[in-house]
Design an enzyme around this catalytic site. Sequence first.
Site, PDB file in Angstrom:
ATOM      1  N   ASP A  72       5.731  17.950  77.478  1.00 55.13           N
ATOM      2  CA  ASP A  72       6.930  17.147  77.269  1.00 55.13           C
ATOM      3  C   ASP A  72       6.694  16.000  76.297  1.00 55.13           C
ATOM      4  O   ASP A  72       7.608  15.597  75.568  1.00 55.13           O
ATOM      5  CB  ASP A  72       7.434  16.598  78.604  1.00 55.13           C
ATOM      6  CG  ASP A  72       8.219  17.639  79.381  1.00 55.13           C
ATOM      7  OD1 ASP A  72       8.072  18.829  79.077  1.00 55.13           O
ATOM      8  OD2 ASP A  72       8.976  17.256  80.297  1.00 55.13           O
ATOM      9  N   GLU A 112      14.793  15.069  78.297  1.00 54.80           N
ATOM     10  CA  GLU A 112      14.288  13.764  78.721  1.00 54.80           C
ATOM     11  C   GLU A 112      14.471  12.774  77.580  1.00 54.80           C
ATOM     12  O   GLU A 112      14.372  13.152  76.418  1.00 54.80           O
ATOM     13  CB  GLU A 112      12.801  13.842  79.083  1.00 54.80           C
ATOM     14  CG  GLU A 112      12.520  14.533  80.379  1.00 54.80           C
ATOM     15  CD  GLU A 112      11.049  14.482  80.758  1.00 54.80           C
ATOM     16  OE1 GLU A 112      10.739  14.838  81.898  1.00 54.80           O
ATOM     17  OE2 GLU A 112      10.220  14.103  79.907  1.00 54.80           O
ATOM     18  N   CYS A 134      -0.691  13.244  82.251  1.00 56.86           N
ATOM     19  CA  CYS A 134      -0.671  11.827  81.876  1.00 56.86           C
ATOM     20  C   CYS A 134      -0.830  10.923  83.090  1.00 56.86           C
ATOM     21  O   CYS A 134      -0.305  11.196  84.162  1.00 56.86           O
ATOM     22  CB  CYS A 134       0.600  11.507  81.114  1.00 56.86           C
ATOM     23  SG  CYS A 134       0.725  12.413  79.559  1.00 56.86           S
ATOM     24  N   ASP A 189       4.723  19.059  83.542  1.00 58.17           N
ATOM     25  CA  ASP A 189       6.039  18.801  84.110  1.00 58.17           C
ATOM     26  C   ASP A 189       6.783  20.015  84.671  1.00 58.17           C
ATOM     27  O   ASP A 189       7.079  20.077  85.861  1.00 58.17           O
ATOM     28  CB  ASP A 189       6.932  18.131  83.067  1.00 58.17           C
ATOM     29  CG  ASP A 189       6.437  16.743  82.697  1.00 58.17           C
ATOM     30  OD1 ASP A 189       5.222  16.553  82.633  1.00 58.17           O
ATOM     31  OD2 ASP A 189       7.267  15.863  82.465  1.00 58.17           O
ATOM     32  N   LYS A 190       7.155  20.978  83.829  1.00 59.04           N
ATOM     33  CA  LYS A 190       7.986  22.098  84.299  1.00 59.04           C
ATOM     34  C   LYS A 190       7.161  23.237  84.858  1.00 59.04           C
ATOM     35  O   LYS A 190       7.683  24.104  85.553  1.00 59.04           O
ATOM     36  CB  LYS A 190       8.864  22.642  83.162  1.00 59.04           C
ATOM     37  CG  LYS A 190       9.728  21.613  82.478  1.00 59.04           C
ATOM     38  CD  LYS A 190      10.453  20.732  83.449  1.00 59.04           C
ATOM     39  CE  LYS A 190      10.881  19.439  82.822  1.00 59.04           C
ATOM     40  NZ  LYS A 190       9.815  18.686  82.135  1.00 59.04           N
ATOM     41  N   SER A 224      12.223  10.804  81.445  1.00 61.59           N
ATOM     42  CA  SER A 224      10.825  11.044  81.765  1.00 61.59           C
ATOM     43  C   SER A 224      10.449  10.252  83.012  1.00 61.59           C
ATOM     44  O   SER A 224      11.031   9.196  83.291  1.00 61.59           O
ATOM     45  CB  SER A 224       9.950  10.604  80.592  1.00 61.59           C
ATOM     46  OG  SER A 224       8.602  10.448  80.984  1.00 61.59           O
TER      47      SER A 224
END
Length: 559
Positions: free
Chosen positions: A78, A446, A195, A120-121, A472
């Site tokens: 992302d 995002e 992250c 993320d996904k 985000s």
Amino acid sequence: MHSDTAKSGIERAPHRSLMKATGLTDAEIKRPLIGIANSANTVIPGHVHLGTLAEAAKAGIYMAGGTPMEFGVIGVCDGIAMNHIGMKYSLGSRELIADTIEVMATAHALDALVLIPNCDKIVPGMLMAAARLDLPAIVVSGGPMLAGECHTRSGKRKVDLITVFEAVGAVKAGKMSEEELATIEDAACPTCGSCAGMFTANSMNCLTEAVGLGLPGNGTIPAVMASRTRLAKQAGMQIMHLLAEGITPRRILTPRSFANALAVDMALGCSTNTVLHLCAIAREAGVDLDLELINHISEKTPHLCSLSPGGDHHIQDLDSAGGIQAVLKVLADDGRIDTDCITVTGRTVGQNLQAAQVRDAEVIRPMDRPHHDQGGLAVLYGNLAPEGCVVKQSAVLEEMLRHEGPARVFDSEEAASNAIMGGEIQKGDVIIVRYEGPKGGPGMREMLTPTSAIAGMGLDAHVALLTDGRFSGGSRGAAIGHISPEAAQGGPLAAVREGDTIRIDIPAKTIEVALSEAQLRDRLADWRPPEPRIKKGYMARYARMVSSASEGAVVTGSC
């Protein structure tokens, strides 16, 4: 075994012959076939090391008497996809990931799954697949990146990816030099891993552990630690126990376990994206997860951990303080957690917590000394969001919890970002970014760039940002997303005009535009949907089939 349908009997001699072409022996073919869904690639910093974890999981499977069969899964970073067309594809990739795993596991009659995501996904996509297939499954994530350190004019400081995004805004506002930005850029992402803050990836990795589909430590052990590799090996061994005992995801993913995950979500101050993803996973598991439940749990669960972007701590600090098991322990001791829920350890939550302890009461605060009396997230309703919208209230400055101001209306993220960077936004404004929802975007981008610019320019104490898109996990401030129904579906957001008064009251859970029902109706009567922004390929199909954000933005129906 489920795999017998593809390998047993004389009719399956051709199938076995093909398996032998991959190097498998007769002995290996006779064992349970365990799929390893590995999202390793050299594009995403959170995934560059997942091959090591896959090898560890394979070793664990072999030690416990199974045969691992690895296959690849896509993933989007992302951060790299942010603020350009690539971000339109991020949320949509979640559905592709779930579908890919369904295809591979079903086509090859696999007996169980070890799922290796990180970012993320990819995490929710794999959890959706696990719930849909209901084969024994265990998740072992790649782990968080370590925070960076750098020396700037203000002294030595911890930095992460969000520091870089916000520094861009500071440079644009003349508050930071480009040289200082470059110093932060070089230091912010020092290792592989997701992250370093409580952004979406780490939020979902922590909630995977909280809901019971990841082993203790899954959410917080840093990516570079040997204990992360050992965890993957343990996951490989444990999947064989789950297979033997018939413990499948739908036995774990119950209304009670989702309530546990939401309680941890509120205590940690997780990303607003967890609302989308938990709703989507619950749907696959056959569990009704109503948005009202989020407010109910948030109102009775204090915010105990202040992690980046809202606080100074990072995931490595949470791990040192006892991790998710310690957070669960604090909540359980106060009666906020159902300790009878089964987990992938084969034991209950309560049994898992017997050795848990808080090792740093500043990182994981006690119930009587929280950062906030309510949890990290809130769902707001009103004439601007009849189906609800979401805010990370723990990351909103106190002076912005209630705000009234004029609407500054933009029909894309780019237009809003240009206005912010160009100094066109005034204190008191309410920035509206519409046509960025699941259908309108398409893909519900995002918007880390505008929120980071607002924070970096020192406007987060004066300006709110509302959107039918999303934010985000690294966003902070009065950033209110997921406004439903979205503008592209003719939701009230489509009727807002420049200068309309917007009223936000986060404690009261309300969000309104100062228009009567008749005025909204008259404006929407003249509204016409905009032309689709993407007219061919996957995202065009996605836009036609995706549901509202209030339902998890899941793909339903047909083309």
